[in-house]
Structures are given as C-alpha cells and as structure tokens.
Design an enzyme around this catalytic site. Structure first.
Site, mmCIF file in Angstrom:
data_model
loop_
_atom_site.group_PDB
_atom_site.id
_atom_site.type_symbol
_atom_site.label_atom_id
_atom_site.label_comp_id
_atom_site.label_asym_id
_atom_site.label_seq_id
_atom_site.Cartn_x
_atom_site.Cartn_y
_atom_site.Cartn_z
ATOM 1 N N CYS A 3 0.813 -1.234 0.000
ATOM 2 C CA CYS A 3 0.000 0.000 0.000
ATOM 3 C C CYS A 3 0.839 1.272 0.000
ATOM 4 C CB CYS A 3 -0.951 0.010 1.195
ATOM 5 S SG CYS A 3 -2.051 -1.397 1.211
ATOM 6 N N HIS A 61 -3.468 7.167 3.605
ATOM 7 C CA HIS A 61 -3.863 5.910 2.955
ATOM 8 C C HIS A 61 -5.293 5.577 3.383
ATOM 9 C CE1 HIS A 61 -3.994 1.933 1.495
ATOM 10 N NE2 HIS A 61 -3.759 1.327 2.640
ATOM 11 N N ASN A 113 -10.198 -0.022 0.291
ATOM 12 C CA ASN A 113 -8.741 0.065 0.305
ATOM 13 C C ASN A 113 -8.214 -0.412 -1.050
ATOM 14 O OD1 ASN A 113 -6.000 -0.267 0.674
ATOM 15 N ND2 ASN A 113 -6.171 -1.311 2.648
HETATM 16 N N1 COA Z 1 -18.738 -8.878 9.007
HETATM 17 C C1 COA Z 1 -19.212 -9.202 10.208
HETATM 18 N N2 COA Z 1 -18.438 -9.604 11.229
HETATM 19 C C2 COA Z 1 -17.113 -9.678 10.986
HETATM 20 C C3 COA Z 1 -16.547 -9.354 9.748
HETATM 21 C C4 COA Z 1 -17.420 -8.944 8.734
HETATM 22 N N3 COA Z 1 -16.994 -8.594 7.514
HETATM 23 N N4 COA Z 1 -15.214 -9.522 9.828
HETATM 24 C C5 COA Z 1 -14.927 -9.910 11.067
HETATM 25 N N5 COA Z 1 -16.082 -10.026 11.767
HETATM 26 C C6 COA Z 1 -16.260 -10.422 13.178
HETATM 27 C C7 COA Z 1 -15.117 -11.260 13.693
HETATM 28 O O1 COA Z 1 -15.318 -12.627 13.342
HETATM 29 C C8 COA Z 1 -15.239 -11.048 15.196
HETATM 30 O O2 COA Z 1 -16.272 -11.852 15.680
HETATM 31 P P1 COA Z 1 -16.149 -12.543 17.148
HETATM 32 O O3 COA Z 1 -16.054 -11.376 18.090
HETATM 33 O O4 COA Z 1 -17.403 -13.321 17.233
HETATM 34 O O5 COA Z 1 -14.905 -13.363 17.090
HETATM 35 C C9 COA Z 1 -15.730 -9.594 15.286
HETATM 36 O O6 COA Z 1 -16.231 -9.258 13.991
HETATM 37 C C10 COA Z 1 -14.654 -8.620 15.686
HETATM 38 O O7 COA Z 1 -13.539 -8.875 14.888
HETATM 39 P P2 COA Z 1 -12.233 -8.003 15.022
HETATM 40 O O8 COA Z 1 -11.220 -8.520 14.060
HETATM 41 O O9 COA Z 1 -11.861 -7.881 16.448
HETATM 42 O O10 COA Z 1 -12.793 -6.586 14.527
HETATM 43 P P3 COA Z 1 -12.064 -5.208 14.479
HETATM 44 O O11 COA Z 1 -12.826 -4.205 15.221
HETATM 45 O O12 COA Z 1 -10.597 -5.333 14.765
HETATM 46 O O13 COA Z 1 -12.202 -4.833 12.942
HETATM 47 C C11 COA Z 1 -10.919 -4.859 10.916
HETATM 48 C C12 COA Z 1 -11.648 -5.684 11.971
HETATM 49 C C13 COA Z 1 -10.300 -5.819 9.907
HETATM 50 C C14 COA Z 1 -11.935 -3.978 10.221
HETATM 51 C C15 COA Z 1 -9.842 -3.975 11.606
HETATM 52 O O14 COA Z 1 -9.055 -4.757 12.474
HETATM 53 C C16 COA Z 1 -8.947 -3.316 10.607
HETATM 54 O O15 COA Z 1 -9.373 -2.523 9.797
HETATM 55 N N6 COA Z 1 -7.634 -3.583 10.669
HETATM 56 C C17 COA Z 1 -6.707 -3.033 9.728
HETATM 57 C C18 COA Z 1 -6.754 -3.819 8.445
HETATM 58 C C19 COA Z 1 -6.156 -3.087 7.294
HETATM 59 O O16 COA Z 1 -6.416 -1.930 7.124
HETATM 60 N N7 COA Z 1 -5.345 -3.770 6.502
HETATM 61 C C20 COA Z 1 -4.717 -3.219 5.381
HETATM 62 C C21 COA Z 1 -3.614 -2.329 5.820
HETATM 63 S S1 COA Z 1 -2.889 -1.541 4.455
#
Ligand code: COA
Length: 330
Positions: free
Chosen positions: A114, A257, A287
């Site tokens: 990215c 970003h 993204n």
């Molecule tokens: N829809 C519904 N539920 C979802 C889901 C979706 N698309 N994706 C994950 N979940 C669930 C998980 O299974 C988890 O369930 P559980 O509590 O029963 O285990 C719950 O949501 C929470 O998951 P978690 O991973 O803790 O959520 P979060 O608040 O950390 O958000 C992201 C997840 C991926 C959105 C967040 O961590 C993020 O944006 N991280 C950065 C990723 C990124 O930007 N990557 C590229 C970098 S360049």
C-alpha cells in the site's frame, strides 16, 4: 534533496462495476452496518472479467497526461507501484508503456504494497534530480479483488480495485506548482507475516495441476495491523513535519492511505489535525492499496481542493511492513 521536483498532473481510474456492502451481504456472512461502523467503507470498484492492472493503470496515466497537458511521447520513465501485477513477467510498467503507444522508456515495477505510490514518488524525485529533462510517469494500480479470499469476511470486505497516476518533473507546469517538498519512507521486514499474499512466488510456488490454497490470497492480522498503522503513520508524519519546520496547524490537508476510517481518524487525532482537514474517500473505493493515495489526490484535485498556497501531508502504510509520508506544496 537539492534539485526540486514537481507534480505536473494527477489522474485516476476506477472500474465501472461497483460492489456495495449490501451486495456483499449475499456473498459472505456480513452486514452493511458492520462494514460501515468498523471501516467507513460503503462500496468498492471491481475490475471486469479480463480487465487487468495495466488496463486500469494506463487509463489513470492517460488522465494524468491530460491533466499535465502532455502526450505519452513526452515521457521518459514509467514507474509502476503494484502488488497485483498483470503477470510475473513482463512488468506492468512495460504493459502500460505498450498501452500508451510508446517505447524506449525506462519502465519498471516496484512493490511496497500500500505504500508503493510514495516509494515510487521518492524514486521519481531521484530520477529528475539526475536528469533535469526527465518526465516520470508514476502509476499505482491494483486489482486486489482477484487476490481476495471470498470465504474470509474479515478481509474480502476491505479492498477494491483502482489506479492513480502522477507525472513528476524537475520543473513545474506553467501556471501551476505542486512541489514534492519532502518524502520520508520506512519499513520493517520483521512484521511481514502480519499481512501477506504468500503464494505464487518462489516460497510457495504454484505447481501445474495443483489447486490454489488460501495462501494465494490476502491474509492478515487486522487488529495488529491497525495498531502499527496508526503508530507508524503518526510518527513518520511528525518526523517529516519537524525536519521541515512545519507546525501541525500549518498543514492544510492530511491525505492518508484510505484503509479504514477509524485508522484515519486515529492518525488525525494523534497529529492534532482536525477532521475537516483530513481527506477521506474510502467510502467510495475501499482500500485500493498502492492506488489509494494517488486516487485520493486526483479526487481532491478534481474537486479543486488543491489550490495554490497549500501544504498537503500524505501518509501511507502497508504490507512489508512499509510506511511513509510526503509533503506537497501547491
Ligand atoms: N462482518 C461481520 N463480522 C465480521 C466481519 C465482517 N466482515 N469480519 C470480522 N467479523 C467479526 C469477527 O469474526 C469477530 O467476531 P467474534 O467477536 O465473534 O470473534 C468480530 O467481527 C470482531 O472482529 P475483530 O477482528 O476484532 O474486529 P475489528 O474491530 O478489529 O475490525 C478490521 C476488523 C479488519 C476492520 C480492523 O481490524 C482493521 O481494519 N484492521 C486493519 C486492516 C487493514 O487496514 N489492513 C490493510 C492495511 S494496508
């Protein structure tokens, strides 16, 4: 850097097909509400069947050439930032050169995930410092939707396809100046396993007749990435501002970003830059990896948000890990 460098024009392109959060509800166990509240994304663009990274990149390049008032024959170099190239070989840069109908340029790909656009912008600064007549086309293009695991709801809702481009020169355009005042880039390979597409290279090769496994698609530790992204982008921005003697209140626009609205808001908060100065368009594109910053820049430019006299702070973060920041002065 002693030689100054300037952006002569911006361009972008996103595929016509749009996949909304509501569309995703019928593909994976998710909801519009979850995606919106956790990420800020409402929709993403998706390449059509047969539409490739170089197709998107060439269209963004043509838009950047038009914005700069240049023709493809005026270019001397093509740098393409992508982690989803058309092929292992030839490079996407050579394919874009061909699609622009030119030849004889130095054309090369680079992969900083990215962060690729800012890495390529910094390399373009080096090229124009060595060659005052160079006109460097910097393209960042991705078709990440082909590298998503559509069974993994935690990743497939985040990414989209798109391309952005800029043309870099040692001299500004007549009537318009967008100076690349400084760039600061960094990486930490020890964190590479937190965000990866490991299959298809030499470590996990594809063997004829094998079925393709999960490792051929994006895998990541979302929560860990979130923390590192906020910390790294805020820190590199602070360092860049300090070494240029710029106060936070003198930043007119922070253009980060476009990965996650909560990451963007946290970076703005850490830097003490108010939300109204932070550019966000991820609700429309998701993204788009390397393409995210130049796509946002072209978007801001088309809305006349980059008039003369502005200080614009760009920052990015991605797999590798890689991160960085750049300062533009209009
Ligand atoms: N829809 C519904 N539920 C979802 C889901 C979706 N698309 N994706 C994950 N979940 C669930 C998980 O299974 C988890 O369930 P559980 O509590 O029963 O285990 C719950 O949501 C929470 O998951 P978690 O991973 O803790 O959520 P979060 O608040 O950390 O958000 C992201 C997840 C991926 C959105 C967040 O961590 C993020 O944006 N991280 C950065 C990723 C990124 O930007 N990557 C590229 C970098 S360049």
């Amino acid at each position: 850097m002693t030689t100054k460098s300037y952006i002569l024009g911006f361009g972008s392109y996103a595929p016509e097909r749009i996949l909304t959060n509501t569309d995703l509800e019928s593909l994976v166990d998710t909801t519009d509400e979850w995606i919106t509240t956790r990420t800020g994304i409402k929709q993403r663009h998706m390449a059509a069947e047969g539409e490739t990274t170089s197709d998107l990149g060439a269209k963004a390049a043509m838009n950047a050439l038009a914005s700069a008032g240049l023709a493809a024959k005026d270019l001397t170099h093509i740098l393409v930032a992508t982690c989803t190239p058309d092929a292992m070989c030839p490079s996407t840069a050579c394919l874009i050169e061909r699609k622009l109908g030119v030849s004889g340029l130095m054309a090369v790909d680079l992969n900083a995930a990215c962060s690729g656009f800012l890495y390529a912008l910094n390399l373009a600064q080096g090229i124009v410092a060595m060659n005052a007549d160079a006109k460097v086309l910097v393209v960042a293009a991705e078709v990440l939707t082909r590298r998503l695991n559509w069974n993994d709801r935690s990743t497939c809702v985040l990414f989209g396809d798109g391309a952005g481009a800029a043309i870099v020169s040692a001299r500004p355009n007549e009537g318009r100046t967008v100076e690349i005042a400084d760039c600061l880039l960094s990486s930490d390979g020890a964190l590479g396993d937190l965000l990866l597409i490991s299959g298809g290279g030499t470590s996990i090769p594809y063997k004829h007749g094998d079925s393709v496994g999960d490792e051929f698609f994006v895998r990541m530790e979302g929560r860990e990435i979130f923390k590192h992204a906020v910390r790294s982008m805020a820190r590199v921005c602070e360092e860049l501002l300090t070494r240029n003697g710029i106060k936070r209140e003198d930043v007119d626009m922070l253009l980060p970003h476009q990965a996650n609205l909560r990451i963007i808001e946290a970076v703005g908060k850490k830097l003490d830059i108010p939300a109204e100065k932070v550019f966000v368009n991820l609700q429309e594109y998701g993204n788009t990896s390397a393409a995210s910053v130049p796509l946002a820049l072209a978007d801001a430019d088309s809305k006349n948000m980059l008039p003369a006299g502005r200080t614009i702070l760009l920052t990015t973060f991605g797999g590798g890990f890689t991160w960085g920041a750049a300062l533009l002065r209009t």
